[in-house]
Motif scaffolding. Structure first.
Motif, PDB file in Angstrom:
ATOM      1  N   PHE A 196      20.659 -34.745   5.009  1.00 35.03           N
ATOM      2  CA  PHE A 196      19.312 -35.352   5.177  1.00 35.03           C
ATOM      3  C   PHE A 196      18.754 -35.835   3.831  1.00 35.03           C
ATOM      4  O   PHE A 196      17.757 -35.325   3.343  1.00 35.03           O
ATOM      5  CB  PHE A 196      18.351 -34.396   5.892  1.00 35.03           C
ATOM      6  N   GLN A 237      22.803 -35.314   9.190  1.00 33.84           N
ATOM      7  CA  GLN A 237      21.455 -35.861   9.320  1.00 33.84           C
ATOM      8  C   GLN A 237      20.814 -35.465  10.647  1.00 33.84           C
ATOM      9  O   GLN A 237      21.424 -35.580  11.712  1.00 33.84           O
ATOM     10  CB  GLN A 237      21.516 -37.395   9.252  1.00 33.84           C
ATOM     11  N   THR A 283       9.221 -42.689   4.358  1.00 34.21           N
ATOM     12  CA  THR A 283       8.965 -41.258   4.200  1.00 34.21           C
ATOM     13  C   THR A 283       7.557 -40.973   4.667  1.00 34.21           C
ATOM     14  O   THR A 283       6.790 -41.881   5.020  1.00 34.21           O
ATOM     15  CB  THR A 283       9.177 -40.784   2.756  1.00 34.21           C
ATOM     16  N   ILE A 318      10.792 -36.857   7.056  1.00 30.43           N
ATOM     17  CA  ILE A 318      10.697 -36.776   5.599  1.00 30.43           C
ATOM     18  C   ILE A 318      11.778 -37.630   4.956  1.00 30.43           C
ATOM     19  O   ILE A 318      11.503 -38.471   4.095  1.00 30.43           O
ATOM     20  CB  ILE A 318      10.798 -35.306   5.152  1.00 30.43           C
ATOM     21  N   CYS A 319      13.020 -37.413   5.365  1.00 29.56           N
ATOM     22  CA  CYS A 319      14.144 -38.252   4.941  1.00 29.56           C
ATOM     23  C   CYS A 319      14.780 -38.804   6.221  1.00 29.56           C
ATOM     24  O   CYS A 319      15.751 -38.248   6.728  1.00 29.56           O
ATOM     25  CB  CYS A 319      15.155 -37.450   4.132  1.00 29.56           C
ATOM     26  N   SER A 347      18.137 -32.934   1.317  1.00 27.49           N
ATOM     27  CA  SER A 347      16.870 -33.528   0.933  1.00 27.49           C
ATOM     28  C   SER A 347      16.977 -34.071  -0.497  1.00 27.49           C
ATOM     29  O   SER A 347      17.845 -34.885  -0.782  1.00 27.49           O
ATOM     30  CB  SER A 347      15.745 -32.496   1.076  1.00 27.49           C
ATOM     31  N   HIS A 350      13.825 -31.938   9.420  1.00 25.52           N
ATOM     32  CA  HIS A 350      14.239 -31.837   8.025  1.00 25.52           C
ATOM     33  C   HIS A 350      14.775 -30.435   7.782  1.00 25.52           C
ATOM     34  O   HIS A 350      14.032 -29.487   7.550  1.00 25.52           O
ATOM     35  CB  HIS A 350      13.040 -32.131   7.123  1.00 25.52           C
ATOM     36  N   GLY A 354      16.718 -28.343  -3.014  1.00 26.71           N
ATOM     37  CA  GLY A 354      15.816 -29.424  -2.630  1.00 26.71           C
ATOM     38  C   GLY A 354      14.572 -29.451  -3.479  1.00 26.71           C
ATOM     39  O   GLY A 354      14.419 -28.710  -4.441  1.00 26.71           O
ATOM     40  N   TYR A 389       5.963 -30.413   6.389  1.00 25.87           N
ATOM     41  CA  TYR A 389       6.546 -29.118   6.046  1.00 25.87           C
ATOM     42  C   TYR A 389       5.832 -27.969   6.755  1.00 25.87           C
ATOM     43  O   TYR A 389       6.331 -26.853   6.794  1.00 25.87           O
ATOM     44  CB  TYR A 389       6.510 -28.891   4.539  1.00 25.87           C
ATOM     45  N   ASP A 405      14.083 -36.441  11.751  1.00 28.10           N
ATOM     46  CA  ASP A 405      13.577 -36.181  10.399  1.00 28.10           C
ATOM     47  C   ASP A 405      12.564 -37.258  10.018  1.00 28.10           C
ATOM     48  O   ASP A 405      12.886 -38.449   9.995  1.00 28.10           O
ATOM     49  CB  ASP A 405      14.748 -36.184   9.413  1.00 28.10           C
TER      50      ASP A 405
END
Length: 632
Positions: A502, A559, A517, A565-566, A479, A595, A400, A64, A563
Motif C-alpha cells: 500500500f 494493496q 490522498t 490514504i494510499c 505506506s 490502509h 511507515g 487513521y 485504501d
C-alpha cells in the motif's frame, strides 16, 4: 511460525480506559473480518465482549481513526465502522440506540476522539465530507446530547482539532488545533476558553504551542492548571501550564516522553499522585518524579508500551505492553516492584521462545556521520542450522509514517521469516521519532534521500560484518515504508528484490492538488519534499513511478482496494508500466481492505505470497505455501 498462526495471534488491544474502576478496551479481530470489538475485564479474571458482532468500534476521522468510545455516566458512546454514526449503549438496560442520523452520503459524517462533556453530552471531533474529492473535508468540535442526539458546534475555523476536555470545575475547556501545511508533530496550539452558562465557549486564547512547538497531549490537573506534553526545547517533555500562561518543565530531559499524534486521543503519560507520573520514554514505561526532576525506567521485560491507553489504577498503572518474546497484552504493573498482572490473554498460537528472535538494538553510521538506530532480528529456529559458510538472507524493514519508528517488541510478521532462516533488520532512519526533533527533521525536504541512504547504509554494514548475504538482500515496507522500498529498488543496486505494500509512488498526485490522498496528509510533502508546485521537478525526480524502467530486481505489490490514504491508483499505474518489461513482478489486490490489512485471510495470503516471492528470487523452495505467480 505459520501464516495462519500469525493472523490468529494478531488481536491487538487499543483505546484502554477505566469505567467505574473496571478496565475496558477495544480489540482487533482478524478472524471476524477485522472488526474491532469492545471488551472489558472481569473481576475474577478473564474478559467478556460488550458488543456482539457485527458492531465494529472504529472510525475514519483522519482515516487513521480517533478514540472510538467513551463512558459518559452510565452510557457508553461509540462509533460504528459501517456507517460512522455515533451509538449509545445503556449499561443498565443493555439497549443500543443511534445518536446521530444516517449521513446523506455513506460514511460522509464521522466522529472521533470522544470525550465526556457537560452533563448529558459527549464532545467530539466531527469530520464532514463536503465534496467529491478526498480533501473536501470540514471539521468542527461538537457537543452531542445523549437524550435526543442534538448537535451544536463548539469550535470551528481550523483545519484540524483534538476534542475539547472539560476542566474539573466545568468552567473551562482546552483543546489542540493546527492548520495545513503543518502536521501535528510540526506545530500545534493549545487553546483554552471559558464555558458559558449556556454551554457555549467564550473567547479562546493560546496557552502553549506554536508553529515550531508541538503539543501532543493535554490533561487537566486542576481547575487552574493543565499537564501538557510539548517540545519547546526539541524534546517532548511534561510541562505544567497555568491558565495565566506560566509553564514549568517538570523534568527537563533530552528524551522523548511523547510521540507523533497519528491518531486522536492517544496518551503518553498518566498521573500517579504525589508529583509522580507514569510516562512513556520512547515507548518504554518510566516514572517521572517532579520533585527529583528525574525520569526512571521501570524494570520490566515489557519494553514497549502503547500510547493507546495508559490508565492509573490502585497500586500502579495499567497499559498495553509487549516485550521481545511476548505479544502485546493489557497489563497492570506496580512501578515500584515491577510486578505485572496480565488482564488479557496472550495468544495460544505462539511457538516456544526458542523460535522467537531476540532483537539486537544497534546504532549504525550514515555517510554524513549521523547515527542510524536499528533493531536486528537474526534468524531463530532450534531445529535447523545453516550450512557451514552460508550467510542468511536479510530483509530491510522500513517503518511507515515516515514520522514513526520501529521498536524491539515481538513482531509476528518478522518471526514468520526469522523462523525460516531469513533475518530482519528494522531501521529507524533519519526522520524517525523517539530521538528528538532534530533527528526527525533530518528528513525535512529529504524524503527519498536520507531514508533510502540510511537503509542502504545499514544493509551494507550487515554485509560488511559478515552477518548477511550480499546477494540475498530485500527491502520491504508499507505506506511510507512502501515508498522507501520502491525508491530503494529503483535508485540503488543494494537489494535483489522489494516488497511494496500500500505505497506512495507518485508524489505529484499524492498532494492536495493531485487528489490521490486524504486530507490529513495532503500537505505532508511540503515538509518532506518541498513546497508545491515550486519544487515540482523534485517531486517528479523522487517519485518511484518516474523510474519504473530502473528496477534493480523483482518487486511484489500488496494493496488494499478500499485504501483512502494510499489508494490503489498509484500501484495500478506502476504495475501497468511493468507490463512486458521482462522484470518479474506480482500484484495482489485485496477487496475490503483499507490502509493495512485486518482480515485473517488477507494476512495469510500476503505473508505466504511474500515468502514465495523471496524463495523464487533467492533460490529456495518454501514448503507448504502456494507458489506466487510472477509476471514479466
Amino acid at each position: 511460525m505459520s501464516a495462519a498462526a500469525t493472523a490468529a495471534a494478531d488481536r491487538g488491544a487499543q483505546w484502554l480506559a477505566a469505567v467505574d474502576g473496571v478496565l475496558w478496551w477495544a480489540e482487533t479481530r482478524p478472524a471476524e473480518g477485522g472488526r474491532v470489538a469492545l471488551v472489558r475485564s472481569l473481576p475474577g479474571g478473564g474478559t467478556e465482549d460488550v458488543l456482539p458482532e457485527p458492531w465494529n468500534v472504529r472510525n475514519r476521522v483522519h482515516e487513521y481513526g480517533g478514540r472510538p468510545w467513551v463512558a459518559v455516566g452510565s452510557v457508553i458512546v461509540f462509533t460504528h465502522w459501517t456507517d460512522q454514526r455515533l451509538y449509545a449503549l445503556s449499561e443498565s438496560e443493555g439497549e443500543i440506540v443511534p445518536l446521530t442520523p444516517e449521513p446523506a452520503t455513506p460514511q460522509g459524517v464521522r466522529y472521533g476522539d470522544l470525550r465526556p462533556g457537560l452533563e448529558g453530552e459527549v464532545w467530539a471531533v466531527r469530520e464532514r465530507s463536503t465534496g467529491p474529492r478526498r480533501t473536501d473535508i470540514a471539521r468542527e468540535l461538537v457537543a452531542i446530547r445523549l437524550d435526543d442526539g442534538a448537535e451544536r458546534v463548539l469550535v470551528d475555523g481550523y483545519r484540524f482539532f483534538t476534542a475539547p476536555q472539560l476542566s474539573p470545575d466545568g468552567t473551562h475547556a482546552a483543546w489542540l488545533a493546527w492548520d495545513h501545511p503543518a502536521m501535528p508533530w510540526d506545530g500545534t496550539e493549545l487553546f483554552v476558553a471559558p464555558v458559558d452558562g449556556d454551554g457555549s465557549f467564550g473567547a479562546a486564547r493560546v496557552l502553549a504551542g506554536g508553529p515550531e512547538v508541538a503539543v501532543c497531549q493535554l490533561e487537566w490537573e486542576s481547575a487552574e492548571q493543565l499537564l501538557v506534553l510539548a517540545d519547546p526545547d526539541g524534546w517532548w517533555n511534561l510541562h505544567r501550564v497555568g491558565l495565566d500562561g506560566t509553564a514549568v518543565n517538570l523534568a527537563p530531559v533530552q528524551r522523548e516522553l511523547g510521540g507523533p499524534m497519528w491518531k486522536l486521543g492517544v496518551s503518553w503519560f498518566a498521573p500517579l499522585g504525589g508529583g509522580r507520573f507514569a510516562v512513556l520514554d520512547a515507548g518504554q514505561l518510566a516514572v517521572l518524579d517532579e520533585h527529583a526532576g528525574s525520569v526512571t525506567p521501570v524494570d520490566t521485560d515489557l519494553t514497549v508500551w502503547s500510547s493507546a491507553g495508559l490508565v492509573p489504577v490502585p497500586g500502579g498503572v495499567a497499559g498495553i505492553a509487549a516485550g521481545a518474546r511476548s505479544d502485546d497484552a493489557v497489563v497492570r504493573i506496580d512501578p515500584a516492584t515491577g510486578v505485572v498482572t496480565e488482564l488479557s490473554p496472550r495468544p495460544d498460537e505462539l511457538p516456544s521462545a526458542d523460535y522467537l528472535p531476540v532483537p539486537q538494538e544497534r546504532v549504525f553510521t550514515a555517510a554524513d556521520g549521523s547515527r542510524i538506530p536499528a533493531f536486528v532480528f537474526p534468524p531463530a529456529n532450534p531445529e535447523f542450522t545453516a550450512p557451514e559458510g552460508e550467510l542468511p538472507p536479510y530483509l530491510v524493514h522500513v517503518h511507515g509514517g515516515p514520522t514513526g519508528r520501529s521498536d524491539g517488541a515481538l513482531s509476528l510478521d518478522f518471526t514468520y521469516f526469522t523462523s525460516r532462516g531469513i533475518g530482519v533488520v528494522a531501521v529507524n532512519y533519519g526522520g524517525s521519532t523517539g530521538y528528538g526533533r532534530a533527528f526527525r527533521e533530518r528528513l525535512r525536504e529529504q524524503w527519498g534521500v536520507v531514508d533510502v541512504q540510511d537503509c542502504v547504509a545499514v544493509a551494507e554494514a550487515l554485509v560488511a560484518e559478515g552477518l548477511a548475504d550480499p546477494a540475498r538482500l530485500a527491502v520491504r515496507g508499507g505506506s511510507a515504508g512502501g515508498f522507501t522500498s520502491a525508491a530503494s529498488i529503483t535508485t540503488t543496486r543494494t537489494y535483489a528484490a522489494a516488497t511494496v505494500k500500500f505505497p506512495i509512488l507518485d508524489f505529484t498526485s499524492w498532494t492536495g492538488d493531485g487528489g490521490e490522498t486524504h486530507d490529513f496528509e495532503s500537505r505532508y510533502l511540503t515538509g518532506l519534499v518541498g513546497p508545491y508546485p515550486e519544487t515540482e521537478q523534485r517531486y517528479r525526480e523522487r517519485s518511484p513511478i518516474t523510474h519504473v524502467d530502473s528496477l534493480a530486481g523483482p518487486v511484489l505489490f500488496l494493496q488494499g482496494l478500499d485504501d483512502q490514504i494510499c489508494p490503489p491508483e498509484q500501484a495500478d499505474r506502476f504495475v501497468a508500466g511493468l507490463a512486458g518489461s521482462g522484470i518479474p513482478h506480482a500484484y495482489l489486490r485485496f477487496e475490503g481492505e483499507q490502509h493495512g490489512f485486518r482480515k485473517a485471510e488477507t494476512i495469510i495470503a500476503a505473508l505466504e505470497a511474500e515468502l514465495s516471492f523471496y524463495g523464487q528470487v533467492f533460490g529456495f523452495v518454501p514448503p507448504d505455501v502456494p507458489v506466487l505467480e510472477l509476471d514479466r
